[in-house]
Scaffold this active site. Structure first.
Site, PDB file in Angstrom:
ATOM      1  N   GLU A  18       0.845  -1.178   0.000  1.00 48.49           N
ATOM      2  CA  GLU A  18       0.000   0.000   0.000  1.00 48.49           C
ATOM      3  C   GLU A  18       0.883   1.232   0.000  1.00 48.49           C
ATOM      4  OE1 GLU A  18      -1.055   2.189   2.779  1.00 48.49           O
ATOM      5  OE2 GLU A  18       0.399   1.427   4.191  1.00 48.49           O
ATOM      6  N   SER A  76       9.789  -7.129   8.531  1.00 49.41           N
ATOM      7  CA  SER A  76       9.345  -7.613   9.831  1.00 49.41           C
ATOM      8  C   SER A  76       8.756  -9.000   9.631  1.00 49.41           C
ATOM      9  CB  SER A  76       8.281  -6.679  10.423  1.00 49.41           C
ATOM     10  OG  SER A  76       7.094  -6.764   9.662  1.00 49.41           O
ATOM     11  N   GLY A  93       1.974  -8.311   7.332  1.00 49.04           N
ATOM     12  CA  GLY A  93       1.466  -9.088   6.211  1.00 49.04           C
ATOM     13  C   GLY A  93       2.406  -9.057   5.019  1.00 49.04           C
ATOM     14  N   THR A  94       2.839  -7.849   4.659  1.00 42.82           N
ATOM     15  CA  THR A  94       3.747  -7.727   3.517  1.00 42.82           C
ATOM     16  C   THR A  94       5.123  -8.259   3.886  1.00 42.82           C
ATOM     17  OG1 THR A  94       2.582  -5.686   3.010  1.00 42.82           O
ATOM     18  CG2 THR A  94       4.573  -6.141   1.766  1.00 42.82           C
ATOM     19  N   THR A 127       1.153  -4.948  17.163  1.00 40.94           N
ATOM     20  CA  THR A 127       0.063  -4.243  16.509  1.00 40.94           C
ATOM     21  C   THR A 127      -0.970  -5.223  15.981  1.00 40.94           C
ATOM     22  OG1 THR A 127       1.451  -4.238  14.542  1.00 40.94           O
ATOM     23  CG2 THR A 127       1.359  -2.212  15.817  1.00 40.94           C
ATOM     24  N   ASN A 172      14.105   2.834  15.120  1.00 42.99           N
ATOM     25  CA  ASN A 172      14.709   2.577  13.818  1.00 42.99           C
ATOM     26  C   ASN A 172      16.119   3.145  13.714  1.00 42.99           C
ATOM     27  OD1 ASN A 172      12.509   1.130  12.869  1.00 42.99           O
ATOM     28  ND2 ASN A 172      11.484   2.940  12.066  1.00 42.99           N
ATOM     29  N   GLU A 192      31.580 -13.990   3.507  1.00 39.38           N
ATOM     30  CA  GLU A 192      32.350 -14.123   4.735  1.00 39.38           C
ATOM     31  C   GLU A 192      31.448 -14.175   5.957  1.00 39.38           C
ATOM     32  OE1 GLU A 192      35.902 -11.514   4.554  1.00 39.38           O
ATOM     33  OE2 GLU A 192      35.989 -11.977   6.706  1.00 39.38           O
TER      34      GLU A 192
END
Lengths: 446, 527
Positions: A78, A147, A151-152, A186, A235, A261
């Site tokens: 999205e 992640s 979903g994606t 979430t 992040n 390596e």
């Protein structure tokens, strides 16, 4: 030229990517528009630093106009998150074709990411990757950021990895995966998505660096004094870890200079490819210059649970491989002394059959932080990558959560509706049970 | 490096280290009756010594602490090394051959160092060094003039903390030869500052960050030397017992960050002296013992001209307990980040509520205690604040009708943003401000008059009835009282709030509360 392509999938992958590329630009002296900052330009023209130039071309592609474009692809089903990049500070850094978005999101559903929606966009994505690969003279492999719970991130990535294995057979694929944490969860179905994607991707991925949101939250709370960290801070923390891990790929460095390596140094068996990351020091910007951390201090800190990016206790497991990557103004004398003086070093347990041992390297490129950010800039830093059997705790936790829901077939209809079958669930769960057993086996003594 | 007997009297004031403890030389000479020469030193650690500089009735030197001093033999004191010696010592190294190398193990695995040889080679090219640390390397002087400039001119970042530098002149001797010096950390060097001209022009031309934590520097000394720091952006002065004594008139004008934490002598009035630094964006005032703050140039609800660029303020670990401080902070024009952890106002059982109030009181705050304030959070905090103080506002003269809204000066001083919040969300309704009465039966009883309008000879009665009583039950009660059958009774009520209007109580199953019968109303009974 040994180029690396970074692929960022789903909201987590994209936002981590944003933080990483922001940091890389700072480290390489690249402006948000892709051009080199003036004072560094003189450096790059001197013959000596040609070598340095070659190193950072592993991550950036230089156009004829002198612009440095990241070798990266951002994908989401999205548009909202990618629009954030399209309109954000780094919009001129990326070519529009590097930002791929669909119209309808995966709704935290592996099935949508993998089957229904993912299949519609996969060809476009592969074509874009092909284009990026053609700009490389010697592509080493891929770094995939995603992640496990979304979903994606779960569904589309497993589809993508499968295709990458087919099309780019022997190229190394390294993953940076965000492991779901209950405190900042979430979606209730994160365990489903995580188990499904791990099962599917297990044989396609060569090495997966996991970061656990809960561990990151604790670090932000205890070391940075931020009680309720925003995703931006989390992040940036991940960005620091990724930067340390990829430092030798981007700058001249002795250890882990190429993706192969990493595998050789950290992965004893194909399935046992989940090293744990720890790094130090992590100091709040408000405490800059208040306390000094010596090489000895940061070395010991790496073995502390509070500096780890995955919640597990290595003291309960055994190490199979370990790499210590020092960064910045670090002299070999100090490293040798620090390791020799480390009090806990004899309590660190390795497996009997350890093939790879304990490797230590120094990259003199100083660690950098975002100006105005939460973390203080330091002169010396260290990142420890260790393959420990204790990481199986993370899988055990996730498997348990999966079982609790699956026993009641809770939420399954969302997946079945998109074309999945129950068998896929039980198969995935079996595979993860085998993974737990594999870890147990490698940890046993003869 | 240990000095021999060729010490001269200019050794006084030098910094030395003895078995890891640092001290300042205060005396050099004989101490009868013992033969030989002695150094009299004042330790950094005031309890390390044996006396305060006097011995056998004679005062040889003065210490600020009764056990701060000792006499030691000169050869026991380490007078330190010069800058280049320390640099070479740290960065120039011989790559060890494997035979000599001791194998270190972790667990039972040998540690394999990769590429150390080339790191050593690279670091040995001293002229290429840019970012170095010589912390705790016993650096006490700059060495021969020009040596540093010819050896390592490209250094940009130097950490010289915890060394044996004793005078600012030594620092300038070093800095003068490092034309690209941008970051300098001199923490924990007890430096003597010059009275005359501080440094040759151009010495610190590129210096952006200077760290002088725990150096004992005074504010006057800072300003005096600051003439030589034209490009300075960040200045760290933690733990120096500083009192701000004067305004930085033409110096420190580009400083964006100032760290004055742990200087307990600073009070709020001294802050006025640094209030006009034009670029100051970040001010760290942690642990200074401050309990109040005020900006006298701005009235209630106005913005102050002080600290015009200040975006981020750290007030952790102080003694702030008054809301007036928070009200004052709202006067800052550019403030959007505040940290006030571990103050009496922000700890304890009310902490969470107080943090919400802080958000409401400082309108443009975007970050509190390092946490981002999301728009929904701000909205919630502001609405809660408006409700929490609504009663006080009304009592102080506040009113929903803007023409009648005249809250007292005292209220406005305590809640400068209240009017703004009322404009943003509307004035609070009375219904919102009602405090919950405790659930006692007597609070649920309605005192009602009972009139029989068609029977003038019937006396008016008064009864207390629960508001949950159904009309049927009321009729039953009235039937017994008035000796009239229930089925004949017709009930209505009127309220002094609505004179002349009767409301029928027609449904027997409903309660008095359903018909909004209130305390003081009058039941009308007809048959």
């Amino acid at each position: 030229q040994r180029e690396c392509l970074s692929i960022h999938v789903g909201q987590a992958g994209i936002q981590i990517g944003d933080a990483c590329w922001e940091l890389y630009c700072l480290e390489h002296g690249i402006h948000p528009d892709g051009f080199i900052l003036d004072n560094r330009k003189d450096q790059l023209e001197s013959a000596e630093t040609e070598h340095m130039d070659a190193s950072f071309n592993t991550f950036f592609c230089e156009t004829r106009a002198g612009k440095h474009v990241p070798r990266a692809l951002f994908i989401d089903l999205e548009p909202t998150v990618i629009d954030g990049i399209r309109t954000g500070k780094h919009r001129s850094l990326f070519h529009p074709e590097q930002l791929v978005s669909g119209k309808e999101d995966a709704a935290n559903n592996y099935a949508r990411g993998h089957y229904s929606l993912g299949s519609e966009i996969i060809d476009l994505v592969l074509e874009r990757i092909r284009k990026l690969a053609e700009q490389c003279s010697g592509l080493q492999g891929f770094l995939i950021f995603r992640s496990l719970g979304g979903g994606t991130g779960s569904g589309f990535t497993s589809l993508l990895m499968e295709h990458l294995s087919i099309q780019y057979g022997r190229k190394t694929k390294l993953e940076f995966s965000v492991y779901p944490a209950p405190r900042i969860s979430t979606a209730v179905v994160e365990p489903y998505n995580s188990i499904l994607t791990t099962h599917f991707t297990l044989e396609n991925s060569d090495c997966t660096f996991m970061v656990d949101n809960e561990a990151l939250y604790d670090i932000c709370h205890h070391k940075l004094g931020v009680e309720r960290p925003s995703y931006t801070i989390i992040n940036r923390l991940i960005g620091q870890a990724v930067s340390s891990i990829t430092a030798s790929l981007r700058f001249e460095g002795p250890l882990n200079v190429d993706l192969n390596e990493f595998q050789t140094n950290l992965v004893p068996y194909p399935r046992i490819h989940f090293p744990m990351t720890a790094f130090a020091p992590i100091i709040s910007a408000d405490n800059a210059y208040h306390k000094d951390f010596s090489v000895a201090d940061i070395t010991t800190a790496c073995f502390e649970v509070s500096n780890q990016l995955v919640k597990c206790d290595p003291r309960l497991g055994k190490y199979m491989a370990c790499c210590l990557l020092y960064r910045g103004d670090v002299v070999p004398k100090d490293v040798n002394a620090a390791i020799a003086a480390m009090k806990s070093r004899n309590s660190v347990q390795f497996v009997d059959w350890c093939p790879t041992g304990f490797k230590v390297g120094i990259n003199s490129q100083p660690p950098m932080t975002m100006p105005g950010g939460e973390m203080a800039k330091v002169q010396q830093a260290v990142c420890m990558l260790s393959n420990t059997t204790a990481v199986v705790e993370a899988w055990a936790r996730l498997n348990h959560k999966f079982d609790l829901m699956y026993a009641k077939k809770a939420f399954l209809h969302w997946y079945i509706r998109e074309g999945m079958e129950e068998e896929e669930f039980s198969e995935a769960r079996k595979d993860l049970a085998c993974l737990e057993k594999d870890y147990e086996e490698v940890g046993q003594s003869f | 490096m240990i000095m021999n007997d060729t010490l001269t009297s200019d050794v006084i004031g030098r910094r030395v280290s003895v078995n890891g403890e640092c001290a300042t030389v205060r005396f050099y000479g004989t101490v009868p009756p013992v033969a030989g020469l002695w150094l009299g030193v004042e330790w950094d650690n005031p309890e390390r010594g044996k006396h305060d500089g006097s011995h056998g009735g004679t005062v040889y030197f003065k210490c600020s602490h009764p056990t701060g001093g000792s006499f030691i033999r000169p050869h026991k004191a380490n007078f330190g090394v010069d800058f280049l010696t320390a640099l070479r010592d740290r960065y120039e190294d011989e790559p060890e051959d494997d035979a000599k190398k001791q194998i270190v193990t972790i667990g039972n695995i040998p540690v394999e160092t990769i590429g150390f040889g080339s790191v050593i080679k690279k670091q040995s090219q001293l002229s290429e060094l840019r970012d170095i640390s010589l912390r705790s390397c016993a650096v006490s002087c700059s060495g021969d003039k020009g040596d540093i400039a010819s050896t390592c001119p490209n250094i940009r970042v130097v950490n010289l903390s915890q060394n044996l530098l004793s005078a600012w002149e030594e620092v300038t001797d070093i800095a003068e030869q490092l034309r690209h010096l941008e970051v300098l950390d001199l923490s924990e060097n007890k430096l003597r500052f010059p009275l005359g001209s501080p440094a040759p022009v151009g010495t610190f031309a590129a210096l952006k960050v200077l760290v002088l934590n725990r150096t004992g520097v005074t504010w006057a000394e800072v300003l005096h030397c600051a003439q030589g720091w034209p490009a300075l952006e960040e200045l760290y002065l933690k733990s120096n017992n500083i009192s701000i004594s004067e305004r930085p008139a033409d110096v420190l004008q580009l400083v964006r960050l100032l760290d004055l934490s742990s200087n307990q002598s600073i009070d709020e009035n001294q802050l006025f002296l640094i209030a006009y630094l034009p670029r100051l964006e970040r001010l760290i005032l942690g642990d200074i013992g401050i309990s109040s703050l005020h900006f006298p140039d701005a009235g209630v609800g106005c913005k102050t001209a002080m600290f015009p660029s200040l975006q981020s303020l750290v007030l952790d670990d102080n003694r702030i307990s008054q809301w007036s401080v928070i009200n004052e902070l709202d006067k800052l024009q550019s403030l959007h980040s505040l940290s006030c952890l571990r103050n009496p106002l922000t700890v304890g059982s009310e902490a969470k509520t107080h943090l919400q109030f802080i958000i409401a009181k400082i309108g443009q705050l975007r970050t509190l205690n390092r946490c981002e304030i999301r728009p929904e959070e701000r909205r919630g905090a502001e609405l809660d604040y408006r409700k929490a103080f609504g009663k006080e506002w009304k009592e102080a003269g506040g009113h929903q009708d803007p023409d009648q809204d005249r809250p007292s000066e005292a209220f406005l001083a305590a809640h400068p943003r209240y009017q703004a919040l009322c404009r943003k969300y509307g004035a609070p309704e009375d219904g919102e401000l009602k405090t919950q009465q405790p659930f006692l039966l007597k609070n649920q009883l309605l005192t009602l008059k009972i009139n029989c309008p068609d029977r003038p000879d019937q006396k008016a009665l008064e009864k207390q009835l629960p508001d949950s009583m159904t009309i049927q039950k009321v009729k039953g009660l009235l039937s017994r009282l008035l000796k009239v059958p229930v089925s004949d009774l017709l009930l209505a009520y009127e309220s002094p709030k609505m004179p002349g209007r009767e409301i029928e109580l027609e449904n027997d199953q409903q309660s008095l509360q359903f018909y909004s019968v209130e305390n003081g109303d009058c039941l009308l009974v007809r048959w």
